[in-house]
Design a protein around this motif. Structure first.
Motif, PDB file in Angstrom:
ATOM      1  N   ASN A 182    -127.472  -8.149 108.073  1.00  0.00           N
ATOM      2  CA  ASN A 182    -126.787  -9.763 107.986  1.00  0.00           C
ATOM      3  C   ASN A 182    -126.776 -10.204 109.408  1.00  0.00           C
ATOM      4  O   ASN A 182    -125.971  -9.783 110.083  1.00  0.00           O
ATOM      5  CB  ASN A 182    -125.604  -9.619 107.160  1.00  0.00           C
ATOM      6  CG  ASN A 182    -124.823 -10.962 107.038  1.00  0.00           C
ATOM      7  OD1 ASN A 182    -125.122 -11.833 107.697  1.00  0.00           O
ATOM      8  ND2 ASN A 182    -124.119 -10.927 105.929  1.00  0.00           N
ATOM      9  N   THR A 189    -125.773 -12.929 110.075  1.00  0.00           N
ATOM     10  CA  THR A 189    -124.520 -13.776 110.379  1.00  0.00           C
ATOM     11  C   THR A 189    -123.413 -12.797 111.057  1.00  0.00           C
ATOM     12  O   THR A 189    -122.609 -13.133 111.996  1.00  0.00           O
ATOM     13  CB  THR A 189    -123.999 -14.346 109.038  1.00  0.00           C
ATOM     14  OG1 THR A 189    -125.046 -15.190 108.699  1.00  0.00           O
ATOM     15  CG2 THR A 189    -122.956 -15.416 109.571  1.00  0.00           C
ATOM     16  N   SER A 190    -123.008 -11.847 110.206  1.00  0.00           N
ATOM     17  CA  SER A 190    -122.105 -10.726 110.602  1.00  0.00           C
ATOM     18  C   SER A 190    -122.513  -9.795 111.465  1.00  0.00           C
ATOM     19  O   SER A 190    -121.524  -9.124 112.090  1.00  0.00           O
ATOM     20  CB  SER A 190    -121.455 -10.166 109.253  1.00  0.00           C
ATOM     21  OG  SER A 190    -122.382  -9.345 108.576  1.00  0.00           O
TER      22      SER A 190
HETATM   23  C1  NAG Z   1    -123.142 -12.280 105.756  1.00  0.00           C
HETATM   24  O1  NAG Z   1    -122.077 -12.358 106.442  1.00  0.00           O
HETATM   25  C2  NAG Z   1    -121.272 -13.398 106.484  1.00  0.00           C
HETATM   26  C3  NAG Z   1    -120.220 -13.357 107.389  1.00  0.00           C
HETATM   27  O2  NAG Z   1    -119.368 -12.221 107.118  1.00  0.00           O
HETATM   28  C4  NAG Z   1    -121.001 -13.612 105.115  1.00  0.00           C
HETATM   29  O3  NAG Z   1    -120.272 -14.867 104.699  1.00  0.00           O
HETATM   30  C5  NAG Z   1    -122.200 -13.467 103.926  1.00  0.00           C
HETATM   31  O4  NAG Z   1    -121.924 -13.780 102.748  1.00  0.00           O
HETATM   32  C6  NAG Z   1    -123.161 -12.347 104.277  1.00  0.00           C
HETATM   33  N1  NAG Z   1    -124.266 -12.423 103.566  1.00  0.00           N
HETATM   34  C7  NAG Z   1    -124.651 -11.519 102.715  1.00  0.00           C
HETATM   35  C8  NAG Z   1    -126.141 -11.659 102.093  1.00  0.00           C
HETATM   36  O5  NAG Z   1    -124.142 -10.548 102.602  1.00  0.00           O
END
Ligand code: NAG
Length: 153
Positions: free
Chosen positions: A57, A59-60
């Motif tokens: 991921n 983002t995280s």
């Molecule tokens: C990825 O991480 C972000 C931040 O923690 C979260 O909001 C998002 O749902 C995650 N995406 C997936 C595909 O798990």
């Protein structure tokens, strides 16, 4: 965006030139997961060659690598024996892997679970809780095959 494109072209240049300068290394980046490691500033040798799939991921930074099975490799330079679980998980950002699960190293007569890895200049800093050990990154420039993959253990 411009920065991304620049970084991307730089990565391509770097991988091209390492191929040119290192003709013996015919397989510098055996899987997309290994390529991802280099994107984050880590050498490919941190993962064995047996990567099946991985998720990240962006983002995280949360990632999971599936090695298809448990795996044992001997890590340079001090020939520490390391075991990898079938799944290795953690959280990666540029130059830092945290909340690591699934890698254990045999040292000082005991198994240690690596909790994190940091990139610090030309060194890698391995973290086991509060304890750290530093090694030159260049020791991890090559990825290794799992040892004894076909044994029943
Ligand atoms: C990825 O991480 C972000 C931040 O923690 C979260 O909001 C998002 O749902 C995650 N995406 C997936 C595909 O798990």
């Amino acid at each position: 965006m411009i920065k991304c494109i620049f970084l991307f072209s730089l990565l391509i240049l770097v991988s091209l030139s390492s191929q040119l300068h290192d003709p013996e290394n015919s397989n510098p980046s055996p899987s997309p997961a290994h390529a991802e490691l280099t994107n984050y500033g880590f050498p490919i040798g941190l993962l064995p060659s047996s990567v099946q799939t991985y998720t990240l991921n962006e983002t995280s930074g949360v990632f999971a690598v599936d090695l298809g099975g448990a795996c044992k490799i001997t890590l340079p330079p001090d020939n520490y024996l390391a075991t990898y679980s079938k799944k290795v998980r953690g959280k990666i950002v540029q130059g830092r892997i945290a909340e690591l699960e699934g890698i254990r190293v045999w040292a000082f007569f005991k198994w240690w679970s690596l909790t994190g890895i940091r990139s610090s200049g030309d060194d890698l800093v391995f973290e086991v809780g509060m304890v750290t050990a530093k090694y030159p990154s260049s020791n991890f420039d090559e990825t290794h095959d799992c040892e004894g993959k076909h044994s029943s253990s």
